[in-house]
Scaffold this motif. Structure first.
Motif, mmCIF file in Angstrom:
data_model
loop_
_atom_site.group_PDB
_atom_site.id
_atom_site.type_symbol
_atom_site.label_atom_id
_atom_site.label_comp_id
_atom_site.label_asym_id
_atom_site.label_seq_id
_atom_site.Cartn_x
_atom_site.Cartn_y
_atom_site.Cartn_z
ATOM 1 N N GLN A 155 36.538 -24.711 -52.551
ATOM 2 C CA GLN A 155 37.315 -25.366 -53.599
ATOM 3 C C GLN A 155 37.914 -24.381 -54.598
ATOM 4 O O GLN A 155 38.785 -24.757 -55.395
ATOM 5 N N TYR A 156 37.485 -23.131 -54.537
ATOM 6 C CA TYR A 156 38.032 -22.105 -55.420
ATOM 7 C C TYR A 156 39.153 -21.307 -54.752
ATOM 8 O O TYR A 156 39.545 -20.252 -55.239
ATOM 9 N N ARG A 157 39.669 -21.825 -53.636
ATOM 10 C CA ARG A 157 40.862 -21.261 -53.021
ATOM 11 C C ARG A 157 42.095 -21.825 -53.721
ATOM 12 O O ARG A 157 42.310 -23.028 -53.740
ATOM 13 N N MET A 158 42.887 -20.946 -54.304
ATOM 14 C CA MET A 158 44.108 -21.371 -54.982
ATOM 15 C C MET A 158 45.259 -20.461 -54.600
ATOM 16 O O MET A 158 45.057 -19.278 -54.322
ATOM 17 N N THR A 159 46.464 -21.024 -54.578
ATOM 18 C CA THR A 159 47.626 -20.150 -54.588
ATOM 19 C C THR A 159 47.745 -19.616 -56.011
ATOM 20 O O THR A 159 47.198 -20.208 -56.961
ATOM 21 N N ASN A 160 48.435 -18.525 -56.183
ATOM 22 C CA ASN A 160 48.589 -17.980 -57.529
ATOM 23 C C ASN A 160 49.408 -18.917 -58.423
ATOM 24 O O ASN A 160 49.221 -18.931 -59.643
ATOM 25 N N TYR A 161 50.282 -19.694 -57.822
ATOM 26 C CA TYR A 161 51.025 -20.698 -58.582
ATOM 27 C C TYR A 161 50.059 -21.761 -59.117
ATOM 28 O O TYR A 161 50.140 -22.162 -60.285
#
Length: 394
Positions: free
Chosen positions: A240-246
């Protein structure tokens, strides 16, 4: 149970401090040694612990062997977290390379000088920066990925060379834990030009500061099995801590009550390439060994970060978007470090971070840089053929 002595470097930094706090909770079983630079800031941070017999502070420097040796001697665990990091590493790249590599050399030399060297456990904190430029569609990977630092990234090079020093020293039990971006309350108020070095289309699998600190304490427990040692792992707080930088920028701004990136930044301010970051195919391996994740829902975690800021940050929403943009603009144009300064004044860095003049000129709106949706579940991504072909086999 026999008390263990843990020597911790970098205890006054973000991850090191979190690790120190976790170890201090277990001071009934651990004696803690800290190597810290003798500064007013560090004295203030540590003054409440100086009279505690379970804590020993060595005022010194990682680049002085005698200081490192004083901490290593008699220790059962060595947690080498200290060194130069961003943003200082971006402003002083050559110093970063020298300091970080010499610190690694000193730690290894001091460990090998001990009569009980084979009984000691040595932990080195590496970095996701070691993997170099990673952007979709190359946004998945594991510890077996080639280590090719981004151009101009002396910090990444220093981490690669330092890890090699630990891996090749002949230590009986060593491990490299490659840290990702760390989420902590202060990140909501960090403002510097390096924020624009990060492509908004890139990705990162973050780790919370609490999980990172817990990790450092868990690795010192007797129940850690022998098969854990002598290899590298990626650190993260999970899927759940996978994010795109956007997505990260959006959460960051929303956490302060501000509108999204489209309202406060120009899309051209952000680089298009030459920065690290990826989602991991193998980060759960470390959790399986050390059980350090709190698994806090990410929206809840960002809300908690905001609640820990000084009260006046709660008034940030009162600032109109145009005023925030005017405040941020000088960082994009800062001499030497700003992406927009490179456009006219440093063609080598401009090309390294944007690829070409044509690519830069093609950025007309946020639609040109905003990333497409990416599958964050590894198994689903694999089924779709959405992962990079070079994956960890461990």
């Amino acid at each position: 149970m026999t008390r263990k002595t843990v020597f911790l470097t970098g205890a006054t930094g973000n991850m090191g401090w979190a690790g120190f706090q976790e170890l201090y909770k277990r001071k009934d079983r651990f004696d803690i040694r800290i190597l810290a630079r003798d500064s007013k800031k560090n004295r203030n941070m540590l003054k409440g612990y100086l009279s505690d017999p379970s804590v020993t502070v060595i005022w010194g420097d990682l680049t002085r062997y005698e200081d490192v040796l004083a901490g290593v001697t008699g220790s059962d665990y060595v947690l080498h977290v200290g060194g130069m990091v961003s943003p200082a590493a971006d402003y002083y790249p050559q110093k970063t390379l020298k300091v970080n590599v010499s610190a690694a050399e000193n730690v290894v030399k001091a460990v090998l000088a001990q009569p009980n060297a084979d009984d000691m456990r040595v932990v080195y904190i590496g970095s996701v920066a070691q993997y170099g430029d990673r952007n979709p569609p190359r946004h998945w990977g594991g510890v077996d990925e080639p280590q090719t630092p981004a151009k101009y990234d002396m910090y990444a090079l220093s981490k690669i060379r330092s890890e090699e020093i630990f891996a090749n020293a002949g230590l009986k039990r060593w491990v490299s834990l490659r840290q990702s971006g760390i989420l902590y309350p202060g990140i909501l108020k960090v403002v510097n030009p390096t924020a624009f070095h990060v492509p908004v289309g890139g990705v990162l699998e973050w780790a919370t500061i609490e999980d990172s600190g817990r990790l450092l304490a868990q690795v010192c427990e007797d129940w850690v099995p022998d098969e854990f040692w002598n290899q590298a792992y990626n650190i993260s707080s999970g899927e759940q801590y996978r994010m795109t930088n956007y997505e990260f920028e959006t959460r960051l701004l929303n956490g302060l009550g501000l509108p999204g990136p489209e309202k406060v930044f120009e899309p051209q301010w952000f680089a298009l390439k030459n920065f690290h970051g990826m989602w991991y195919t193998d980060a759960d391996r470390l959790e399986e060994f050390l059980h350090f994740r709190a698994n806090t829902p990410i929206d809840e975690y960002f809300a908690t970060m905001k609640s820990k800021l000084p009260w006046f940050y709660s008034l940030a929403f009162l600032a109109p978007a145009w005023a925030v943009k005017m405040f941020m603009k000088p960082y994009a144009f800062e001499k030497g470090m700003g992406t927009q300064w490179w456009v006219e004044n440093d063609q080598e860095k401009f090309l390294a971070y944007y690829g070409s003049r044509e690519a830069y000129d093609a950025i007309k709106s946020w639609d040109d840089v905003r990333p497409a949706p990416l599958e964050k579940n590894l198994e689903t991504a694999r089924a779709k053929g959405d992962t990079h072909p070079v994956e960890s086999t461990k």
